[in-house]
Design an enzyme around this catalytic site. Structure first.
Site, PDB file in Angstrom:
ATOM      1  CG  HIS A 112      57.481  32.493  22.976  1.00 33.82           C
ATOM      2  ND1 HIS A 112      56.915  32.333  21.796  1.00 33.82           N
ATOM      3  CD2 HIS A 112      57.716  32.478  23.331  1.00 33.82           C
ATOM      4  CE1 HIS A 112      56.179  33.024  21.333  1.00 33.82           C
ATOM      5  NE2 HIS A 112      56.511  33.870  22.522  1.00 33.82           N
ATOM      6  N   GLY A 169      45.965  40.872  29.747  1.00 39.17           N
ATOM      7  CA  GLY A 169      46.563  41.651  28.857  1.00 39.17           C
ATOM      8  C   GLY A 169      47.903  41.899  29.099  1.00 39.17           C
ATOM      9  CG  LEU A 182      50.490  38.485  35.329  1.00 35.56           C
ATOM     10  CD1 LEU A 182      49.861  39.412  36.543  1.00 35.56           C
ATOM     11  CD2 LEU A 182      51.345  37.922  34.959  1.00 35.56           C
ATOM     12  CB  SER A 183      47.506  33.915  31.674  1.00 35.88           C
ATOM     13  OG  SER A 183      46.765  32.330  30.972  1.00 35.88           O
ATOM     14  CB  SER A 190      42.726  34.228  27.554  1.00 34.19           C
ATOM     15  OG  SER A 190      44.915  33.636  27.934  1.00 34.19           O
ATOM     16  CD  GLU A 209      43.813  31.659  25.252  1.00 27.24           C
ATOM     17  OE1 GLU A 209      43.533  31.009  26.218  1.00 27.24           O
ATOM     18  OE2 GLU A 209      44.752  32.770  24.551  1.00 27.24           O
ATOM     19  CG  ASP A 239      48.319  30.533  29.517  1.00 28.91           C
ATOM     20  OD1 ASP A 239      50.598  30.552  29.734  1.00 28.91           O
ATOM     21  OD2 ASP A 239      48.928  32.173  28.777  1.00 28.91           O
TER      22      ASP A 239
HETATM   23  P1  ADP Z   1      46.001  37.865  29.276  1.00 35.64           P
HETATM   24  O1  ADP Z   1      46.016  35.997  29.211  1.00 35.64           O
HETATM   25  O2  ADP Z   1      47.502  37.653  29.336  1.00 35.64           O
HETATM   26  O3  ADP Z   1      45.388  38.455  30.477  1.00 35.64           O
HETATM   27  P2  ADP Z   1      45.045  37.798  26.835  1.00 35.64           P
HETATM   28  O4  ADP Z   1      44.965  38.349  25.730  1.00 35.64           O
HETATM   29  O5  ADP Z   1      45.057  36.032  26.348  1.00 35.64           O
HETATM   30  O6  ADP Z   1      45.864  38.319  28.106  1.00 35.64           O
HETATM   31  O7  ADP Z   1      43.745  37.450  27.335  1.00 35.64           O
HETATM   32  C1  ADP Z   1      42.621  38.945  27.628  1.00 35.64           C
HETATM   33  C2  ADP Z   1      41.724  38.232  27.635  1.00 35.64           C
HETATM   34  O8  ADP Z   1      40.902  38.028  28.377  1.00 35.64           O
HETATM   35  C3  ADP Z   1      40.562  39.691  27.514  1.00 35.64           C
HETATM   36  O9  ADP Z   1      40.779  40.869  26.853  1.00 35.64           O
HETATM   37  C4  ADP Z   1      38.992  39.592  27.863  1.00 35.64           C
HETATM   38  O10 ADP Z   1      38.501  39.169  26.393  1.00 35.64           O
HETATM   39  C5  ADP Z   1      39.134  37.815  28.264  1.00 35.64           C
HETATM   40  N1  ADP Z   1      39.076  38.082  30.124  1.00 35.64           N
HETATM   41  C6  ADP Z   1      39.955  37.942  30.402  1.00 35.64           C
HETATM   42  N2  ADP Z   1      39.489  38.035  31.598  1.00 35.64           N
HETATM   43  C7  ADP Z   1      38.086  38.308  32.296  1.00 35.64           C
HETATM   44  C8  ADP Z   1      36.918  38.635  32.648  1.00 35.64           C
HETATM   45  N3  ADP Z   1      36.773  38.354  33.768  1.00 35.64           N
HETATM   46  N4  ADP Z   1      36.113  39.439  32.664  1.00 35.64           N
HETATM   47  C9  ADP Z   1      36.475  39.229  30.936  1.00 35.64           C
HETATM   48  N5  ADP Z   1      36.873  38.575  29.614  1.00 35.64           N
HETATM   49  C10 ADP Z   1      37.759  38.469  30.571  1.00 35.64           C
HETATM   50 MG    MG Z   2      46.219  34.483  27.269  1.00 34.54          MG
END
Ligand code: ADP
Ligand code: MG
Length: 383
Positions: free
Chosen positions: A34, A121, A124-125, A127, A159, A171
């Site tokens: 953070h 989710g 480990l990013s 997103s 994002e 990230d």
């Molecule tokens: P983190 O970044 O920690 O994994 P986030 O909530 O920030 O968690 O992001 C997860 C979201 O990103 C998923 O719920 C989905 O909407 C999207 N996402 C990530 N990877 C993929 C993928 N391979 N295909 C489709 N959506 C994805």
């Molecule tokens: Mg994320």
């Protein structure tokens, strides 16, 4: 990482065209939680879990996005791409396209297939991985190519502005700029960075608690507001303090009494964490494992007690690692309230460490954790 050859044949079978393939890694943050939005320091590493993006042009005016993870396809008209999120996974690639369009690029008709093994989710990013992979892939067709730090900023904007998640730059930055076998000390103020080698006999052991407490979303925003409130109090006395990056523990000692108890604790975490992060990079550069481990432990308990962003499961995962052979340091990584812990472990002990930590965690919590042996990997690129 999934096999790019498999994504190639998957894309070929679905769209009838050979794709170009890009990859962007997930990340683990070794220390500095953070601190990014306080313009402080973070020290993540890219990992060997990654998201692949296959892309090919189309001639029918459509943008077609397919995720193998969700086994779902979405179709849009190129001239009517969504301008707002719809709380669907496609927000991430669409957000990247919206930002590219905002930068003056025309999004051409395209087929995009996405496939990743970054756990979704879990902190480990995944997103950032999907954003950065999409940015490289779509950019390659739209004629948009950016240096890594700029690309990271654009993905962060996707994002923040499109998906609507108010996260810092870490990230996307590490996914775009990671270096094999290195951690990256990032100054979130000016995006300057320094690489610190992770010794070859050290493994990144990532232990997933398998819980994600539903408090998140709102909690991230609350924490951020408390951090900003702590900063505002100090700024009343020292107007040059724009972010907690500019403040010191002395400032807190002098003016902490004017803050709510929460703001004081959050401020103490952020200011001390940023100092610890710089010290940890130093320790890693000197290969001073004892000091690195001490700083990681201090960081975990600061995150747990002052920032109140841990949970029983993550605290147990960190506690149970402490006396296992080979442990250098352990802490909760990522946004908090569950997700994964990161453990630096001597490679010769890593397999046994994994087995024993899993056993201990399951005995205490009653959930079988997923524990991965990872390595610091290269940032995003074309394959
Ligand atoms: P983190 O970044 O920690 O994994 P986030 O909530 O920030 O968690 O992001 C997860 C979201 O990103 C998923 O719920 C989905 O909407 C999207 N996402 C990530 N990877 C993929 C993928 N391979 N295909 C489709 N959506 C994805
Ligand atoms: Mg994320």
């Amino acid at each position: 990482m999934h096999d790019p050859a498999e994504l190639r044949s998957l894309h070929q079978a679905r769209f009838g065209v050979e794709p170009a393939i890009f990859v962007a890694p997930g990340r683990v943050n070794l220390i500095g939680e953070h601190t990014d939005y306080a313009e402080g320091f973070v020290m993540p590493a890219a990992i060997d879990f990654a998201t692949l993006a296959g892309i090919s042009p189309r001639t029918d005016g459509k943008v077609v996005i397919y995720s193998e993870n969700y086994q779902e396809e979405r179709v849009f008209d190129t001239d009517a791409l969504p301008k707002m999120h719809s709380r669907h996974w496609s927000d991430y690639p669409l957000g990247v396209m919206a930002i590219l369009a905002g930068e003056g690029h025309t999004i051409p008709p395209l087929s995009l297939s996405i496939w990743g093994d970054v756990p979704l989710g879990s902190g480990l990013s995944s997103s950032a991985a999907i954003e950065v992979a999409t940015m490289l892939a779509v950019g390659s067709l739209a004629g948009a190519s950016y240096p890594g730090p700029v690309l990271a900023r654009l993905c962060q904007r996707a994002e923040n502005e499109f998906v609507g998640a108010n996260a810092g730059i870490m990230d996307q930055f590490i996914s775009a700029n990671g270096k094999k076998d290195h951690a990256l000390l990032l100054d979130c103020r000016d995006l300057s960075y320094k690489l610190a080698p992770i010794p070859p006999d050290v493994e990144l052991v990532i232990a997933n608690t398998m819980v994600k407490h539903a408090v998140t979303g709102g909690e991230y925003a609350t924490r951020r507001a408390e951090v900003e409130a702590a900063c505002a109090v100090i700024a009343r006395h020292r107007p040059e303090v724009k972010f907690l990056r500019d403040a010191t523990l002395d400032d807190l000692a002098r003016w902490g009494g004017e803050m709510t108890p929460e703001a004081l604790k959050r401020g103490r975490h952020i200011i001390s964490e940023s100092l610890r992060t710089v010290a940890a990079a130093d320790a890693l550069l000197r290969n001073d494992r004892k000091e690195l481990g001490r700083l990681m432990a201090e960081a975990h308990w600061s995150y747990s007690r002052d920032f109140e962003a841990s949970c029983i499961e993550a605290d147990v995962m960190v506690e149970q690692a402490q006396d296992l052979p080979g442990l250098i340091g352990a802490r909760l990584t990522g946004g908090g309230f569950g997700g994964c812990t990161v453990n630096l472990v001597e490679a010769i002990h890593a397999a046994e460490f994994r087995a024993r930590l899993a056993e201990r965690y399951e005995a205490k919590i009653g959930i079988k954790p997923e524990i991965h042996l990872c390595h610091a990997s290269e940032g995003a690129r074309k394959l």
